[in-house]
Write a protein that holds these residues in place. Structure first.
Motif, PDB file in Angstrom:
ATOM      1  N   SER A   1      38.072  50.115-112.384  1.00  0.00           N
ATOM      2  CA  SER A   1      39.463  50.881-111.951  1.00  0.00           C
ATOM      3  C   SER A   1      40.054  50.430-113.428  1.00  0.00           C
TER       4      SER A   1
ATOM      5  N   ASN B   1      38.615  52.710-116.080  1.00  0.00           N
ATOM      6  CA  ASN B   1      39.161  54.424-116.066  1.00  0.00           C
ATOM      7  C   ASN B   1      40.768  53.847-116.413  1.00  0.00           C
TER       8      ASN B   1
ATOM      9  N   VAL C   1      40.969  47.303-103.714  1.00  0.00           N
ATOM     10  CA  VAL C   1      41.670  48.582-104.160  1.00  0.00           C
ATOM     11  C   VAL C   1      43.073  47.968-103.878  1.00  0.00           C
TER      12      VAL C   1
ATOM     13  N   CYS D   1      44.460  47.093-107.042  1.00  0.00           N
ATOM     14  CA  CYS D   1      44.594  48.121-107.884  1.00  0.00           C
ATOM     15  C   CYS D   1      45.754  48.672-107.985  1.00  0.00           C
TER      16      CYS D   1
ATOM     17  N   GLN E   1      48.873  48.729-110.123  1.00  0.00           N
ATOM     18  CA  GLN E   1      49.215  50.106-110.558  1.00  0.00           C
ATOM     19  C   GLN E   1      50.876  50.091-110.568  1.00  0.00           C
TER      20      GLN E   1
ATOM     21  N   VAL F   1      45.631  50.477-114.946  1.00  0.00           N
ATOM     22  CA  VAL F   1      44.384  50.876-113.797  1.00  0.00           C
ATOM     23  C   VAL F   1      44.770  52.201-113.420  1.00  0.00           C
ATOM     24  N   GLU F   2      43.376  52.548-112.660  1.00  0.00           N
ATOM     25  CA  GLU F   2      42.917  53.664-112.163  1.00  0.00           C
ATOM     26  C   GLU F   2      41.762  53.991-111.010  1.00  0.00           C
ATOM     27  N   LEU F   3      41.860  53.983-110.293  1.00  0.00           N
ATOM     28  CA  LEU F   3      40.827  54.266-108.556  1.00  0.00           C
ATOM     29  C   LEU F   3      40.933  55.339-108.719  1.00  0.00           C
ATOM     30  N   ARG F   4      39.004  55.834-108.010  1.00  0.00           N
ATOM     31  CA  ARG F   4      39.275  57.393-108.234  1.00  0.00           C
ATOM     32  C   ARG F   4      37.926  56.960-107.444  1.00  0.00           C
TER      33      ARG F   4
ATOM     34  N   ASP G   1      33.892  56.439-107.554  1.00  0.00           N
ATOM     35  CA  ASP G   1      33.778  55.016-107.906  1.00  0.00           C
ATOM     36  C   ASP G   1      33.912  54.246-106.681  1.00  0.00           C
TER      37      ASP G   1
END
Length: 407
Positions: A44, A47, A343, A346, A350, A369-372, A375
């Motif tokens: 994250s 990203n 998660v 993160c 965020q 941070v960025e959750l995908r 991933d």
């Protein structure tokens, strides 16, 4: 299948008399959870850094940039301009002349990159949010104005909108290049500073924007241009526009989208992300030894139970799948705990940014941070696959044990 899962759940914690197996099982879950959480957070952060770099560079650089494949400049003709204007998806075409020069103010000098842009540059609105003083408009009341980086302003102590103190820009005269040590070898022009931008140190310390005609006269250019910067129309696909321009302009030009303009840097980020993932996956593979020992000890301890199951008609595949399911239960438990914590951390970062970068001069205050979903799916599959491999050998041993003497 239901019976296998039922028995596997009963073996999940094997009773008070099997304290060592329970401890190993719990430790295996904790290790899998910790590595999963670190994988989620690490990916994250990468990203977030990738998106941050894209946003910064996309603010400075165009959506599509056209440069000559060979040489520094190309001739800008009316026919070339009409071809590009007639391309579907092309909205704004900004002509650019860019080269190194020397900026002087009073007794201070600095080597900078001078970037001459046509009047429609401000219409692209790429730098509007990064103006910290003055205006992005370089054409005011019939006068040319310069837009400089904050780093350049600090180094030379240049005031903004001071009509009595212009800066001087020196550019080598190509007709007198042999006398470069003499001041006569430079073409000199003066211009007032009308705005200051702050994007990133690489740009803030080096770039000075000026009107295209000012740069053309300073550098003694006629129809030569170093590049063209294109803003695409709203709703148009950048890849489609890029392909159309390549077909129309041929092989004489390099036509690069925003990612291709910084291909090396973005590739470096992806490589770092891959290396970190491989290292953490390797740590996970080593930690999966705990699952191996846990299942091996459970196999030895449950020999009587296995003998009873075989006496009741259980096949080797049934016993093997039973212990494989036990290993997967441990892996799923660890992965689920790790995903929840990863998660959650993160999400908090965020929205609340509780982990700061810690430097006053940084572009942003908190780590991006960025959750995908891709991933998260990849991490879950990796954890389960490694744990599954660790459970294969104990499961095969359990299925092949000759347990008639335990009946």
């Amino acid at each position: 299948m239901k019976s296998i899962l039922f028995i596997a759940r009963r073996y999940y914690f094997s009773g008070k008399n099997l304290l060592l197996i329970n401890v190993i099982s719990a430790l295996s879950i904790l290790v899998v959870a910790a590595v999963t959480m670190v994988l989620v957070i690490g990916m994250s952060v990468f990203n977030g850094m990738e998106n941050l770099i894209r946003s910064l560079y996309n603010s400075f650089d165009p959506e599509i940039k056209i440069t000559p494949r060979e040489g520094k400049t190309f001739e800008m003709t009316d026919s070339l301009l009409r071809v590009m204007q007639g391309t579907d998806g092309v909205f704004i075409i900004t002509q650019v002349i860019e080269d190194n020069a020397v900026l002087s103010y009073k007794n201070e000098t600095d080597v900078i990159k001078i970037k001459g842009v046509s009047e429609n540059f401000a219409s692209q609105h790429r730098m509007d949010s990064f103006i910290v003083d003055g205006s992005v408009n370089m054409f005011r009341h019939g006068k040319n104005m310069a837009l400089i980086g904050r780093g350049v302003q600090y180094k030379l102590s240049v005031p903004v909108n001071n009509q009595f103190s212009p800066v001087q820009i020196y550019y080598p005269d190509k007709d007198k290049i042999k006398k470069i040590t003499s001041i006569d070898a430079f073409r000199i022009s003066s211009i007032h500073v009308g705005g200051v931008f702050a994007i990133e140190k690489q740009y803030d310390d080096n770039y000075v924007f000026v009107p295209l005609d000012f740069a053309r006269e300073l550098m003694n250019y006629e129809n030569e241009r170093t590049s063209l910067e294109i803003k695409i129309a709203e709703g148009a696909d950048i890849d489609d526009v890029q392909d159309r321009l390549k077909q129309k302009l041929g092989s004489s030009f390099l036509i690069l989208n925003s990612d291709e303009q910084h291909k090396g840097l973005l590739k470096a980020i992806l490589v770092e992300k891959l290396v970190v993932n491989v290292m953490l996956s390797f740590i996970l593979a080593i930690s999966s030894v705990g699952i191996f020992f846990c299942l091996t000890m459970l196999t030895l301890n449950k020999r009587k139970d296995i003998a009873v199951l075989k006496a009741m008609g259980a096949t080797k595949s049934f016993v093997r799948n039973l212990f494989l399911s036990e290993g997967l239960l441990i892996a799923f438990s660890g992965a689920a705990i790790g995903l929840v914590f990863g998660v959650g951390i993160c999400y908090l970062q965020q929205h609340y940014g509780f982990v700061s970068i810690g430097t006053e001069t940084s572009i942003i205050k908190e780590y991006p941070v960025e959750l995908r979903w891709s991933d998260l799916i990849w991490i879950s599959c990796t954890v389960v696959c490694i744990s599954f491999l660790a459970a294969i050998r104990p499961s095969i041993i359990a299925s092949k044990l000759d347990l008639k003497k335990h009946l």
